[in-house]
Design a protein around this motif. Sequence first.
Motif, PDB file in Angstrom:
ATOM      1  N   SER A   3      20.490 -33.216   4.890  1.00  7.04           N
ATOM      2  CA  SER A   3      18.933 -33.057   3.881  1.00  7.04           C
ATOM      3  C   SER A   3      18.269 -33.569   3.607  1.00  7.04           C
ATOM      4  O   SER A   3      18.708 -34.839   2.997  1.00  7.04           O
ATOM      5  CB  SER A   3      19.674 -31.613   2.998  1.00  7.04           C
ATOM      6  OG  SER A   3      20.284 -32.646   2.085  1.00  7.04           O
ATOM      7  N   GLU A   5      17.412 -34.496   0.231  1.00  8.10           N
ATOM      8  CA  GLU A   5      18.178 -34.450  -1.369  1.00  8.10           C
ATOM      9  C   GLU A   5      19.310 -35.659  -0.503  1.00  8.10           C
ATOM     10  O   GLU A   5      20.042 -36.551  -1.424  1.00  8.10           O
ATOM     11  CB  GLU A   5      18.790 -33.519  -1.194  1.00  8.10           C
ATOM     12  CG  GLU A   5      18.099 -32.582  -2.098  1.00  8.10           C
ATOM     13  CD  GLU A   5      17.290 -31.272  -1.605  1.00  8.10           C
ATOM     14  OE1 GLU A   5      17.758 -31.338  -0.367  1.00  8.10           O
ATOM     15  OE2 GLU A   5      16.698 -30.152  -2.032  1.00  8.10           O
ATOM     16  N   ILE A   6      19.879 -35.109   0.100  1.00  9.83           N
ATOM     17  CA  ILE A   6      21.304 -36.353   0.505  1.00  9.83           C
ATOM     18  C   ILE A   6      20.980 -37.926   1.188  1.00  9.83           C
ATOM     19  O   ILE A   6      21.608 -38.398   0.670  1.00  9.83           O
ATOM     20  CB  ILE A   6      22.128 -35.394   1.902  1.00  9.83           C
ATOM     21  CG1 ILE A   6      23.002 -34.501   1.008  1.00  9.83           C
ATOM     22  CG2 ILE A   6      23.240 -36.591   2.084  1.00  9.83           C
ATOM     23  CD1 ILE A   6      23.375 -33.478   2.438  1.00  9.83           C
ATOM     24  N   THR A   8      17.985 -39.080   0.426  1.00 10.06           N
ATOM     25  CA  THR A   8      16.930 -39.825  -1.073  1.00 10.06           C
ATOM     26  C   THR A   8      18.782 -40.055  -1.837  1.00 10.06           C
ATOM     27  O   THR A   8      18.827 -41.483  -2.921  1.00 10.06           O
ATOM     28  CB  THR A   8      17.206 -38.365  -2.485  1.00 10.06           C
ATOM     29  OG1 THR A   8      15.612 -37.602  -1.601  1.00 10.06           O
ATOM     30  CG2 THR A   8      16.221 -38.543  -3.538  1.00 10.06           C
ATOM     31  N   LEU A   9      19.822 -39.655  -1.984  1.00  7.64           N
ATOM     32  CA  LEU A   9      20.989 -39.593  -3.010  1.00  7.64           C
ATOM     33  C   LEU A   9      21.811 -40.908  -2.176  1.00  7.64           C
ATOM     34  O   LEU A   9      22.043 -41.609  -2.638  1.00  7.64           O
ATOM     35  CB  LEU A   9      22.361 -38.368  -3.348  1.00  7.64           C
ATOM     36  CG  LEU A   9      24.050 -39.069  -3.668  1.00  7.64           C
ATOM     37  CD1 LEU A   9      23.112 -39.690  -4.664  1.00  7.64           C
ATOM     38  CD2 LEU A   9      24.660 -37.606  -3.447  1.00  7.64           C
ATOM     39  N   ALA A  12      19.533 -43.568  -3.242  1.00  5.49           N
ATOM     40  CA  ALA A  12      19.641 -44.560  -4.330  1.00  5.49           C
ATOM     41  C   ALA A  12      20.915 -45.412  -4.612  1.00  5.49           C
ATOM     42  O   ALA A  12      21.215 -45.997  -5.100  1.00  5.49           O
ATOM     43  CB  ALA A  12      19.771 -43.211  -5.541  1.00  5.49           C
ATOM     44  N   LEU A  13      21.947 -44.970  -4.117  1.00  5.68           N
ATOM     45  CA  LEU A  13      23.214 -45.764  -4.398  1.00  5.68           C
ATOM     46  C   LEU A  13      23.684 -46.651  -3.126  1.00  5.68           C
ATOM     47  O   LEU A  13      23.680 -47.724  -3.642  1.00  5.68           O
ATOM     48  CB  LEU A  13      24.107 -44.619  -3.467  1.00  5.68           C
ATOM     49  CG  LEU A  13      25.337 -43.889  -4.138  1.00  5.68           C
ATOM     50  CD1 LEU A  13      26.478 -42.764  -3.407  1.00  5.68           C
ATOM     51  CD2 LEU A  13      25.684 -43.614  -5.325  1.00  5.68           C
TER      52      LEU A  13
ATOM     53  N   LEU B  42      18.801 -42.150  -9.274  1.00  3.73           N
ATOM     54  CA  LEU B  42      20.180 -41.826  -8.676  1.00  3.73           C
ATOM     55  C   LEU B  42      20.631 -40.305  -9.444  1.00  3.73           C
ATOM     56  O   LEU B  42      21.574 -39.673  -8.958  1.00  3.73           O
ATOM     57  CB  LEU B  42      21.096 -42.845  -9.142  1.00  3.73           C
ATOM     58  CG  LEU B  42      22.813 -42.677  -9.353  1.00  3.73           C
ATOM     59  CD1 LEU B  42      23.227 -42.464  -7.642  1.00  3.73           C
ATOM     60  CD2 LEU B  42      23.875 -44.189  -9.530  1.00  3.73           C
ATOM     61  N   ALA B  45      18.846 -37.281  -8.057  1.00  2.00           N
ATOM     62  CA  ALA B  45      19.441 -37.018  -6.483  1.00  2.00           C
ATOM     63  C   ALA B  45      20.606 -36.590  -6.645  1.00  2.00           C
ATOM     64  O   ALA B  45      21.111 -35.464  -6.178  1.00  2.00           O
ATOM     65  CB  ALA B  45      19.727 -39.178  -5.849  1.00  2.00           C
ATOM     66  N   ALA B  48      20.345 -33.000  -7.957  1.00  2.00           N
ATOM     67  CA  ALA B  48      19.722 -32.092  -6.955  1.00  2.00           C
ATOM     68  C   ALA B  48      21.199 -32.043  -5.109  1.00  2.00           C
ATOM     69  O   ALA B  48      20.821 -30.977  -4.843  1.00  2.00           O
ATOM     70  CB  ALA B  48      18.733 -33.116  -5.896  1.00  2.00           C
ATOM     71  N   VAL B  49      21.639 -32.812  -5.403  1.00  2.00           N
ATOM     72  CA  VAL B  49      22.654 -32.711  -4.490  1.00  2.00           C
ATOM     73  C   VAL B  49      23.363 -31.419  -5.279  1.00  2.00           C
ATOM     74  O   VAL B  49      24.653 -30.783  -4.036  1.00  2.00           O
ATOM     75  CB  VAL B  49      23.161 -33.719  -3.848  1.00  2.00           C
ATOM     76  CG1 VAL B  49      24.662 -33.294  -3.181  1.00  2.00           C
ATOM     77  CG2 VAL B  49      22.478 -34.578  -2.663  1.00  2.00           C
ATOM     78  N   ASP B  63      26.473 -29.748   3.309  1.00  2.00           N
ATOM     79  CA  ASP B  63      24.699 -29.804   2.851  1.00  2.00           C
ATOM     80  C   ASP B  63      24.309 -29.536   2.412  1.00  2.00           C
ATOM     81  O   ASP B  63      25.099 -28.745   0.878  1.00  2.00           O
ATOM     82  CB  ASP B  63      24.334 -29.826   4.544  1.00  2.00           C
ATOM     83  CG  ASP B  63      22.744 -30.005   4.793  1.00  2.00           C
ATOM     84  OD1 ASP B  63      22.342 -30.450   3.603  1.00  2.00           O
ATOM     85  OD2 ASP B  63      22.744 -29.877   5.588  1.00  2.00           O
ATOM     86  N   THR B  64      22.774 -29.288   1.723  1.00  2.00           N
ATOM     87  CA  THR B  64      22.190 -28.935   0.668  1.00  2.00           C
ATOM     88  C   THR B  64      21.988 -27.690   0.775  1.00  2.00           C
ATOM     89  O   THR B  64      21.247 -26.761  -0.376  1.00  2.00           O
ATOM     90  CB  THR B  64      22.014 -29.840  -0.378  1.00  2.00           C
ATOM     91  OG1 THR B  64      20.841 -30.261   0.816  1.00  2.00           O
ATOM     92  CG2 THR B  64      22.121 -31.116  -0.592  1.00  2.00           C
ATOM     93  N   THR B  69      21.548 -28.036   7.424  1.00  2.00           N
ATOM     94  CA  THR B  69      20.637 -28.818   8.662  1.00  2.00           C
ATOM     95  C   THR B  69      20.748 -28.799   9.973  1.00  2.00           C
ATOM     96  O   THR B  69      19.584 -29.077  10.869  1.00  2.00           O
ATOM     97  CB  THR B  69      20.308 -30.417   7.913  1.00  2.00           C
ATOM     98  OG1 THR B  69      20.361 -29.983   6.995  1.00  2.00           O
ATOM     99  CG2 THR B  69      18.712 -30.749   8.322  1.00  2.00           C
TER     100      THR B  69
END
Lengths: 198, 198
Positions: A3, A5-6, A8-9, A12-13, B42, B45, B48-49, B63-64, B69
């Motif tokens: 997804s 959100e995942i 995006t995370l 960021a990492l 970070l 994110a 959100a997750v 998943d979220t 997904t």
Amino acid sequence: MASQEIETLAQALARLPGFGPRSARRAVLHLMKRREAAMLPLLRALEAVNERLSTCDMCGNVDTSNPCTVCADPRRDVRALCVVEEVSDLWALDRSRLFPGKFHVLGGRLSALEGVRPEDLSIDKLLRRVEAGGIDEVVLAMNATLEGQTTAHYIAERLERFPVRLTQLAHGLPVGGELDYLDEGTLAQALRARRPVS
Amino acid sequence: MASQEIETLAQALARLPGFGPRSARRAVLHLMKRREAAMLPLLRALEAVNERLSTCDMCGNVDTSNPCTVCADPRRDVRALCVVEEVSDLWALDRSRLFPGKFHVLGGRLSALEGVRPEDLSIDKLLRRVEAGGIDEVVLAMNATLEGQTTAHYIAERLERFPVRLTQLAHGLPVGGELDYLDEGTLAQALRARRPVS
């Protein structure tokens, strides 16, 4: 696939030093599979640091308190001051716990190439700290690079008029260093600063 | 040296795969020096997750959203099902975007040593998915380890009674693999499965 959100995370990492897209993805998976043991502690820790993050008005360190932990520590020797380029240098030196005094972070180094001038660094603040008195020794702990040494020279000149002892870190062989693999500059420094065998 | 909050954050990061105490410290510093560009993205994110994190009731993916997904994607070919050991395997296979169908995550592999029995894995759920019909092919994409292959054999037996085509990933030389560096098992597989030059 995963997804938004995942993704995006993971992105960021992936921007952290030492991480790339692949290891970031592995870390995300690790976090998602261990919500209680890994995800929540990291989230809480980030929240706590983010909430209290500040730059120390005294020395320029970043910390969760102001003045920072180092400046606020009453066991530190206020007579010795170690000047470093970056916060990472402060942390590196402090990790060894060999320096008993306080620190001053310049926030960079003089660089004609990058257009960094004395007024861009926290040099005036340093002068005011020294001027205020109570400091016996100032250690110029700049990096052993051309720019670091130029910065050290400049600061040494500015501090000349104060009654403080100016010192700098020794240059020479790093522990475990093999002559064969070291550059000529290091070897020259080590030879020039050779000491009698004790 | 650093405050308790910073130490806690460094420790939480150090537990991520691919990170150690030293790189975690570097990452913390990176985050603290770039609050807007690194720390806040970070943090957001992760929030959100963490908020939406769930395990897919259909396939076992994390998943979220639930269904995940992959399961919710209408462009996927519902007639092909790829069975994997772990969520990380699903992600690895899906990254290549070569498999057009859906997935099923077992949640591990059979292991006498670790005491993992068939009922500890999501095998019954897999059987129910196949039994429900509409699936033509089941790809057994277990790891090429003893335990992975044991698991594949076991599942193949359990699926025998259904009118589905059972396949498994090819074994052989990895792309870029040099014979000289490959183990005998891989070489034996590659030789046994040799194909006519086309």
